[in-house]
Each structure stands twice: as structure tokens, then as C-alpha cells.
Design a protein around this motif. Structure first.
Motif, short mmCIF file in Angstrom:
data_model
loop_
_atom_site.label_atom_id
_atom_site.label_comp_id
_atom_site.label_asym_id
_atom_site.label_seq_id
_atom_site.Cartn_x
_atom_site.Cartn_y
_atom_site.Cartn_z
N VAL A 239 -3.65 0.99 28.46
CA VAL A 239 -4.52 1.90 29.19
C VAL A 239 -4.53 1.58 30.68
CG1 VAL A 239 -6.95 2.51 29.55
CG2 VAL A 239 -5.99 2.55 27.24
N GLU A 240 -4.54 0.30 31.02
CA GLU A 240 -4.65 -0.09 32.42
C GLU A 240 -3.33 -0.09 33.16
OE1 GLU A 240 -6.90 -3.74 32.56
OE2 GLU A 240 -8.78 -2.73 32.01
N THR A 241 -2.25 0.25 32.48
CA THR A 241 -0.96 0.47 33.12
C THR A 241 -0.86 1.95 33.48
OG1 THR A 241 0.07 -1.32 31.86
CG2 THR A 241 1.54 0.29 32.88
N ALA B 53 -5.64 11.35 37.16
CA ALA B 53 -7.09 11.14 37.25
C ALA B 53 -7.41 10.58 38.63
CB ALA B 53 -7.56 10.19 36.16
N LYS B 54 -8.33 11.23 39.35
CA LYS B 54 -8.71 10.79 40.69
C LYS B 54 -9.97 9.94 40.61
CE LYS B 54 -6.79 14.82 43.09
NZ LYS B 54 -7.07 15.96 44.00
N ASP C 59 -13.69 3.66 37.22
CA ASP C 59 -12.26 3.60 37.54
C ASP C 59 -11.47 4.09 36.32
OD1 ASP C 59 -9.61 2.95 38.06
OD2 ASP C 59 -10.10 1.03 38.97
N PRO C 60 -10.71 5.19 36.45
CA PRO C 60 -10.02 5.74 35.27
C PRO C 60 -8.93 4.84 34.72
CG PRO C 60 -9.36 6.90 37.27
CD PRO C 60 -10.50 6.01 37.64
N PHE C 61 -8.45 3.87 35.51
CA PHE C 61 -7.40 2.99 35.04
C PHE C 61 -7.91 1.56 34.83
CE2 PHE C 61 -5.28 6.57 37.05
CZ PHE C 61 -4.49 6.99 35.99
N LYS C 62 -9.18 1.48 34.49
CA LYS C 62 -9.80 0.23 34.07
C LYS C 62 -10.58 0.51 32.80
CE LYS C 62 -10.82 -4.15 35.01
NZ LYS C 62 -9.78 -5.18 35.19
N LEU C 63 -10.20 -0.13 31.70
CA LEU C 63 -10.88 0.14 30.44
C LEU C 63 -12.29 -0.42 30.49
CD1 LEU C 63 -10.45 1.36 27.60
CD2 LEU C 63 -9.90 -0.94 26.81
N VAL C 64 -13.26 0.48 30.31
CA VAL C 64 -14.67 0.11 30.37
C VAL C 64 -15.33 0.41 29.03
CG1 VAL C 64 -16.89 0.59 31.47
CG2 VAL C 64 -14.79 0.55 32.85
N HIS D 185 -7.91 15.16 29.12
CA HIS D 185 -7.37 15.96 30.24
C HIS D 185 -8.43 16.23 31.31
CE1 HIS D 185 -3.40 17.72 28.48
NE2 HIS D 185 -3.64 16.51 27.99
N GLY D 186 -9.64 15.73 31.13
CA GLY D 186 -10.70 15.99 32.09
C GLY D 186 -11.30 14.70 32.60
N LEU D 187 -12.58 14.76 32.94
CA LEU D 187 -13.26 13.61 33.52
C LEU D 187 -13.81 12.68 32.44
CD1 LEU D 187 -15.34 15.34 36.35
CD2 LEU D 187 -13.21 14.05 36.59
N ASN D 188 -13.81 11.37 32.75
CA ASN D 188 -14.51 10.37 31.95
C ASN D 188 -14.07 10.40 30.49
OD1 ASN D 188 -16.11 9.77 34.31
ND2 ASN D 188 -17.24 11.65 33.86
#
Length: 464
Positions: free
Chosen positions: A37-39, A108-109, A116-121, A437-440
Motif C-alpha cells: 500500500v505504501e509503495t 490520490a492528492k 496521507d493516502p500513501f501511508k497505511l493508517v 476511486h475516491g477520497l479516504n
């Protein structure tokens, strides 16, 4: 009361976190899932080739040889690579099964997301990130399964193949599944493939409602409409106006309904839906099943936009561009029309319909790339029944419904070379809040681990 509610919420969160850390194999899976996910694998931004190499390193560490792993890419798209891995079966006569997934994700912006979309939370019992569902949940489950099979010295009867590709989320990028089908079909040759597109549905309260297996999909195809005129000064307008001519053509597309049709899959889906749904809608579904030309029944069923799309080819205008100056008559007006073509119907036949609707003043062409005609797989009991039997163990009491996707996956490329592709059930999401495909974008922590257990048992049921 407020303190009690807070305590309950904390307890629920801790329970979800504990679920993710109950077993050592779940910890190893989480590490792989988080790395994937974070790649960043957004086209022209990140690198699927890097993600494929990371998966390959884990496979090598588990004991796969160089001969078991194939990396692939093309020189003009070095970051859009993928990986194929093979776990050989004990019976050479048993046809392989293929586990298919895609590594790329939709853009994802950071400024649009809450996190952060490229940090798994992990938060509130959910994992948040771009790709948390689509499609890195499945890709990670498949890759982790292949790692564990080797670590456990599991020897399947059938050969199990894994293909993780790039380019599924974009129209014009290099598509790894298409490339494999056209250039290295022997690498992915299989009796059938397991892919994204199925899953499970949650109600708004998070209760599991049903399981779905995708059996067939539409083919996505774009068409360009163009109206041209000599133009001139806007102070002296003429009846011939490129914008008006294009608008008339687009309005004709809007008004047109392609005929209702059924495949074996959609007939089974609507039959089961009618049994569970009463009132006017259920009665209309039954009438439409008896007579697909029943316009009144069609109108009632089609109030539901998903059912409407499941019944037919659909075409919709998605992009417009016209004119060249504020004070000039337009010389050119163009529109993109996106069609989702019902299985068995062709790009050319849809093009002919659109040309007839557009009329002689507007040209219509099919955009490249032209996707293959969607070929619906059969409701093969050898594939469907193991899904049902394993689901009875993992998700007792839930119905399993066959469905046709109104979207499109890479399965269409494999089906074009004779490999039936089925979207696997088991991954439960709420379509209204999953953010795909959307937010969050998010997936329930428990839902992810339950899907993993189900899907691994399913692969073993097929592999023997």
C-alpha cells in the motif's frame, strides 16, 4: 453516558487491533500489505515495477527459485512492470489455476484526503489508504498465500500461478494483463482465473448482507463525436453551428435506451433478487425475466441505476470541448462518449448505433485502444460450488449471488484467449463509504483478515 460511549468505542477499536495481531501469520501478512500500500503505484508517478520486485523478494526469501518467477516490462514503460510466479502442482494432468491482481492504483492528492493516502493508517477499526481495497487487498492476499504455501511445503495437486500486473486503472497506459495475454500466454495459461470484482456487501450499519461472485463483465469503450463547420464571426450566426450539431447528437445518445438483455449470470442474479424483493420492484423483475421487451417492467426495474446498467449496454457523454474564441462561430466541437458494452455485443455494432443516433453532420469513431468483446464465463459448478461450500464455513447463513460487473477489469483480456475469469467473493465493503476511486479509501480490519482466511481456503479447495 458519554464516558460509557467513549469506553465502548475504545474497546471496539482495541478489539479490531487485537484481531489484526492475533496470529503470527497475520503479522507477516500485514507487513506485506503495508509495504504494498505504501509503495506508490500511480501511473506516471509511482512504480509497479518496484512493487513487483518487493513481492518477488518475499517469494525468493520463502524458497521460490529464479525459474519460478518471471518479471516483465517493456522498454518504453519501465515502471509499469509486473510479476508472474508459479507453484508447481503434483499432477501434470491437472490444469493450473491463476490468481490475478493489479498493482496500480488511482491517483490520490494529499490535499484532498484527511490522511496521507500513501501511508497505511488504522483508525476506528478500518485501514485507510489509496489501494487499501482496490486492488492491493487482493494482491497482498494472493502474494501472501504464495509465500505461505512455500513456507509450509504445501504441495498442491494443481499448479497455482500468480500474476500481479499494472495498467488496470488507466486506459492509455501499458496494460500488463493485456501484454501477458498477447505476448506470453503460456505464462498465465490456466483452467480459470480468480480476480477482483466479487466481494461482499455490508448494510449501512456494517452488517453483512450477502456474498457476490462476479461472473462476467462489460467491456469499456470510448467513442469520439466530432462536429466541424467553417465558422465565422459571431455577429452573423448561421443555422449550421458545430456546438448545436454536437449537442443534438449527444441529446440523441441521452434519449436512447439499448435493449434489455440477460446472460445466464444476470438471469440468475435477477431471479434471486426478485425472490428477496417484494412489491412493485420484485413483480417488475419477474415480468422482465419473462419478457425482456416489457417496457413498463423495464422502466420500473431501471429506477435502480445499478439494475438499469446490469440489463444493457450504456453510453454516456463524459467530456466536451468546443470553439476557439468568444467572438467566433465554433469550427469544431468534440465529445467523448463512454460506453459499457454488454457481454456478446461488439464495439463495431455499438459504433453503428451511435453513428445512426449522431446523424450525418457528426462523425463518430471508436477510440484506441479497442478492448476485446466481453465473453461471459459459464456458471461452472466446479468453480461456483467450492466458493459456496467454503463460504458456508467462513460466513454461515449468507447467500452467494452470481453477478455481472457493470464496470470493467483486466479479466476481459484473459477471457479473450479462453481463460474464464471469476471475481472472488469474501471481501466485505460498504459501497457508499469504501472510498474506492475516491477520497479516504478504507477497508474494515476484521473484513480484510476474514477475506484472507476465506480466500486462502478457497485456493486450497481448488488446488487439492
Amino acid at each position: 453516558m458519554r464516558n460509557v460511549a467513549i469506553a465502548a468505542g475504545v474497546a471496539a477499536l482495541l478489539a479490531a487491533t487485537a484481531h489484526a495481531q492475533t496470529r503470527p501469520d497475520q503479522k507477516a501478512f500485514f507487513d506485506l500489505y503495508r509495504e504494498m500500500v505504501e509503495t506508490n503505484t500511480v501511473v506516471n508517478v509511482g512504480s509497479c515495477t518496484q512493487a513487483a520486485a518487493q513481492v518477488g523478494a518475499r517469494l525468493k526469501a520463502a524458497g521460490y527459485s529464479d525459474a519460478d518467477i518471471t518479471y516483465f516490462a517493456v522498454p518504453d514503460h519501465p515502471k509499469d512492470g509486473g510479476i508472474v510466479a508459479v507453484l508447481k502442482g503434483s499432477d501434470p494432468a491437472a490444469k493450473p489455476i491463476l490468481l490475478l491482481g493489479h498493482l496500480d492504483v488511482v491517483a490520490a492528492k494529499r490535499e484532498d484526503w484527511q490522511r496521507d493516502p500513501f501511508k497505511l493508517v488504522e483508525e476506528g477499526g478500518y485501514y485507510y489508504a489509496r489501494g487499501a481495497v482496490d486492488d492491493k487487498a487482493m494482491a497482498a492476499i494472493w502474494a501472501d498465500a504464495m509465500v505461505r504455501f512455500r513456507q509450509q511445503n504445501y504441495r498442491p495437486k494443481r499448479t497455482i500461478k500468480l500474476a500481479l500486473t499494472c495498467g488496470e486503472e488507466t486506459t492509455f497506459a501499458f496494460n500488463g494483463a493485456q501484454w501477458l495475454a498477447q505476448n506470453r500466454p503460456e505464462l498465465i495459461a490456466a483452467e480459470f482465473a480468480l480476480n477482483e470484482g466479487g466481494g461482499g456487501r455490508l448494510d449501512p450499519a456494517g452488517k453483512r448482507q450477502l456474498l457476490a461472485v462476479q461472473v462476467g463483465e462489460k467491456a469499456a469503450q470510448n467513442y469520439t463525436f466530432v462536429a466541424t463547420n467553417p465558422g465565422g464571426h459571431s455577429s452573423a450566426p448561421t443555422p449550421d453551428n458545430a456546438i448545436y450539431e454536437l449537442a443534438d447528437a449527444i441529446k440523441a445518445v441521452q434519449a436512447h435506451e439499448f435493449p434489455a438483455r440477460f446472460t445466464d449470470t444476470t438471469r440468475a442474479y435477477f431471479t434471486a433478487t426478485a425472490q428477496r424483493m417484494g412489491g412493485e420492484q420484485g413483480d417488475a423483475i419477474r415480468r422482465l425475466l419473462a419478457d425482456p421487451a416489457d417496457k413498463r417492467a423495464d422502466a420500473i426495474v431501471s429506477r435502480d441505476k445499478v439494475m438499469h446498467s446490469t440489463l444493457r449496454t450504456t453510453c454516456v457523454a463524459t467530456l466536451l470541448n468546443a470553439g476557439h474564441a468568444e467572438n467566433a462561430l465554433p469550427q469544431r466541437a468534440t465529445a467523448n462518449v463512454n460506453c459499457r458494452i454488454f457481454p456478446g455485443e461488439t464495439v463495431d455494432a455499438t459504433l453503428a448505433t451511435l453513428k445512426a443516433l449522431a446523424g450525418p453532420k457528426v462523425t463518430v469513431t471508436a477510440n484506441q485502444p479497442v478492448r476485446p468483446t466481453a465473453v461471459p464465463p459459464t456458471l461452472d459448478p466446479k468453480v461456483i460450488e467450492p466458493m459456496r461450500q467454503v463460504a458456508a464455513k467462513h460466513f454461515p447463513g449468507l447467500p452467494l449471488l452470481p453477478m455481472m460487473s457493470t464496470g470493467a477489469t483486466d479479466g476481459v483480456f484473459l477471457e479473450a484467449i479462453g481463460i474464464p475469469v471469476y471475481g472472488v467473493p469474501g471481501t466485505f465493503i460498504d459501497p457508499a463509504t469504501s472510498g474506492v476511486h475516491g477520497l479516504n479509501e478504507r477497508i474494515g480490519v476484521k473484513d480484510l483478515y476474514d477475506a484472507r482466511d476465506y480466500m486462502v481456503d478457497l485456493v486450497k479447495a481448488y488446488a487439492g
